[in-house]
Write a protein that holds these residues in place. Structure first.
Motif, PDB file in Angstrom:
ATOM      1  N   GLY A 138      47.423  48.827  31.989  1.00 47.64           N
ATOM      2  CA  GLY A 138      46.643  49.560  32.993  1.00 47.64           C
ATOM      3  C   GLY A 138      45.189  49.113  33.003  1.00 47.64           C
ATOM      4  N   SER A 139      44.611  48.917  31.823  1.00 49.60           N
ATOM      5  CA  SER A 139      43.226  48.444  31.733  1.00 49.60           C
ATOM      6  C   SER A 139      43.101  47.033  32.287  1.00 49.60           C
ATOM      7  N   LEU A 140      44.077  46.197  32.008  1.00 46.06           N
ATOM      8  CA  LEU A 140      44.068  44.832  32.539  1.00 46.06           C
ATOM      9  C   LEU A 140      44.140  44.850  34.069  1.00 46.06           C
ATOM     10  N   CYS A 141      44.983  45.709  34.616  1.00 53.63           N
ATOM     11  CA  CYS A 141      45.075  45.838  36.080  1.00 53.63           C
ATOM     12  C   CYS A 141      43.751  46.314  36.672  1.00 53.63           C
ATOM     13  N   GLN A 142      43.081  47.230  35.983  1.00 54.52           N
ATOM     14  CA  GLN A 142      41.771  47.711  36.456  1.00 54.52           C
ATOM     15  C   GLN A 142      40.754  46.577  36.463  1.00 54.52           C
ATOM     16  N   LEU A 143      40.755  45.762  35.418  1.00 56.03           N
ATOM     17  CA  LEU A 143      39.842  44.611  35.365  1.00 56.03           C
ATOM     18  C   LEU A 143      40.137  43.614  36.477  1.00 56.03           C
ATOM     19  N   LEU A 144      41.423  43.352  36.712  1.00 55.92           N
ATOM     20  CA  LEU A 144      41.800  42.428  37.786  1.00 55.92           C
ATOM     21  C   LEU A 144      41.395  42.979  39.150  1.00 55.92           C
ATOM     22  N   TYR A 145      41.545  44.289  39.347  1.00 56.86           N
ATOM     23  CA  TYR A 145      41.134  44.910  40.600  1.00 56.86           C
ATOM     24  C   TYR A 145      39.628  44.744  40.803  1.00 56.86           C
ATOM     25  N   THR A 146      38.851  44.980  39.749  1.00 57.78           N
ATOM     26  CA  THR A 146      37.399  44.848  39.852  1.00 57.78           C
ATOM     27  C   THR A 146      37.011  43.417  40.180  1.00 57.78           C
ATOM     28  N   ALA A 147      37.653  42.458  39.552  1.00 60.70           N
ATOM     29  CA  ALA A 147      37.361  41.052  39.820  1.00 60.70           C
ATOM     30  C   ALA A 147      37.733  40.683  41.263  1.00 60.70           C
ATOM     31  N   ALA A 148      38.905  41.129  41.703  1.00 66.09           N
ATOM     32  CA  ALA A 148      39.328  40.832  43.073  1.00 66.09           C
ATOM     33  C   ALA A 148      38.405  41.507  44.086  1.00 66.09           C
ATOM     34  N   ASP A 149      38.025  42.748  43.823  1.00 63.50           N
ATOM     35  CA  ASP A 149      37.118  43.481  44.702  1.00 63.50           C
ATOM     36  C   ASP A 149      35.785  42.745  44.813  1.00 63.50           C
ATOM     37  N   SER A 150      35.258  42.311  43.696  1.00 67.30           N
ATOM     38  CA  SER A 150      33.989  41.579  43.695  1.00 67.30           C
ATOM     39  C   SER A 150      34.105  40.271  44.467  1.00 67.30           C
ATOM     40  N   ALA A 151      35.206  39.563  44.268  1.00 66.39           N
ATOM     41  CA  ALA A 151      35.394  38.288  44.962  1.00 66.39           C
ATOM     42  C   ALA A 151      35.496  38.493  46.474  1.00 66.39           C
ATOM     43  N   VAL A 152      36.278  39.475  46.890  1.00 65.70           N
ATOM     44  CA  VAL A 152      36.456  39.718  48.325  1.00 65.70           C
ATOM     45  C   VAL A 152      35.141  40.171  48.955  1.00 65.70           C
ATOM     46  N   VAL A 153      34.469  41.130  48.332  1.00 67.25           N
ATOM     47  CA  VAL A 153      33.216  41.634  48.885  1.00 67.25           C
ATOM     48  C   VAL A 153      32.169  40.523  48.910  1.00 67.25           C
ATOM     49  N   GLY A 154      32.072  39.754  47.833  1.00 67.40           N
ATOM     50  CA  GLY A 154      31.090  38.677  47.768  1.00 67.40           C
ATOM     51  C   GLY A 154      31.321  37.603  48.812  1.00 67.40           C
ATOM     52  N   ARG A 155      32.570  37.246  49.024  1.00 65.64           N
ATOM     53  CA  ARG A 155      32.886  36.183  49.991  1.00 65.64           C
ATOM     54  C   ARG A 155      32.813  36.645  51.442  1.00 65.64           C
TER      55      ARG A 155
ATOM     56  N   ALA B 275      50.762  52.197  23.451  1.00 63.37           N
ATOM     57  CA  ALA B 275      49.537  51.445  23.727  1.00 63.37           C
ATOM     58  C   ALA B 275      49.707  50.345  24.767  1.00 63.37           C
ATOM     59  N   VAL B 276      50.851  49.696  24.806  1.00 64.60           N
ATOM     60  CA  VAL B 276      51.029  48.566  25.725  1.00 64.60           C
ATOM     61  C   VAL B 276      50.847  48.980  27.187  1.00 64.60           C
ATOM     62  N   PRO B 277      51.449  50.085  27.651  1.00 60.67           N
ATOM     63  CA  PRO B 277      51.182  50.476  29.042  1.00 60.67           C
ATOM     64  C   PRO B 277      49.705  50.783  29.303  1.00 60.67           C
ATOM     65  N   LEU B 278      49.005  51.356  28.326  1.00 61.08           N
ATOM     66  CA  LEU B 278      47.576  51.616  28.496  1.00 61.08           C
ATOM     67  C   LEU B 278      46.795  50.310  28.616  1.00 61.08           C
TER      68      LEU B 278
END
Length: 130
Positions: free
Chosen positions: A26-43, A20-23
């Protein structure tokens, strides 16, 4: 030599955490990617581009969930064959999973190209965001 973890042998809590820990990471990395993507696109690209990313996110999530369900189904079959120690059957199942995954990928790509705009319009996405 390849090391295989037999999930039918050993302490259940340790095996579950090891699985479970690697899963979760992986989900945490996906959330961080979405947040970073939103921040970059928004700015960098502005509010309209940010809104477009948000509107399209649902369709991306839908495709992701279809793929996730498919791969979890494969996992059940793989686990049963592995538990039976049916190596030949497992090889066949993996080969079929690869073929089915390729076909589903092609179908999802085609569907996305054909239906993304109509689906966004059904979701009442504003014209300037489309």
């Amino acid at each position: 030599m390849q090391k295989t973890t037999d999930m039918t042998q050993g302490r259940p809590m340790g095996l579950l955490l090891g699985f479970a820990v690697p899963l979760m990471l992986g989900s945490l990395c996906q959330l961080l990617y979405t947040a970073a993507d939103s921040a970059v696109v928004g700015r960098l690209m502005g509010i309209d581009a940010f809104a477009a990313v948000g509107a399209a996110n649902f369709l991306c999530l839908l495709a992701y969930e279809i793929i996730l369900g498919l791969t979890q189904g494969f996992g059940v079959i793989f686990a049963q064959l592995f538990g039976k120690k049916d190596d030949a059957g497992l090889r066949i199942a993996i080969a079929m999973a690869i073929l089915i995954s390729g076909a589903v990928s092609a179908l999802l790509t085609g569907a996305g190209l054909l239906w993304a705009k109509p689906m966004l319009m059904c979701m009442d996405t504003p014209e300037d965001i489309l």
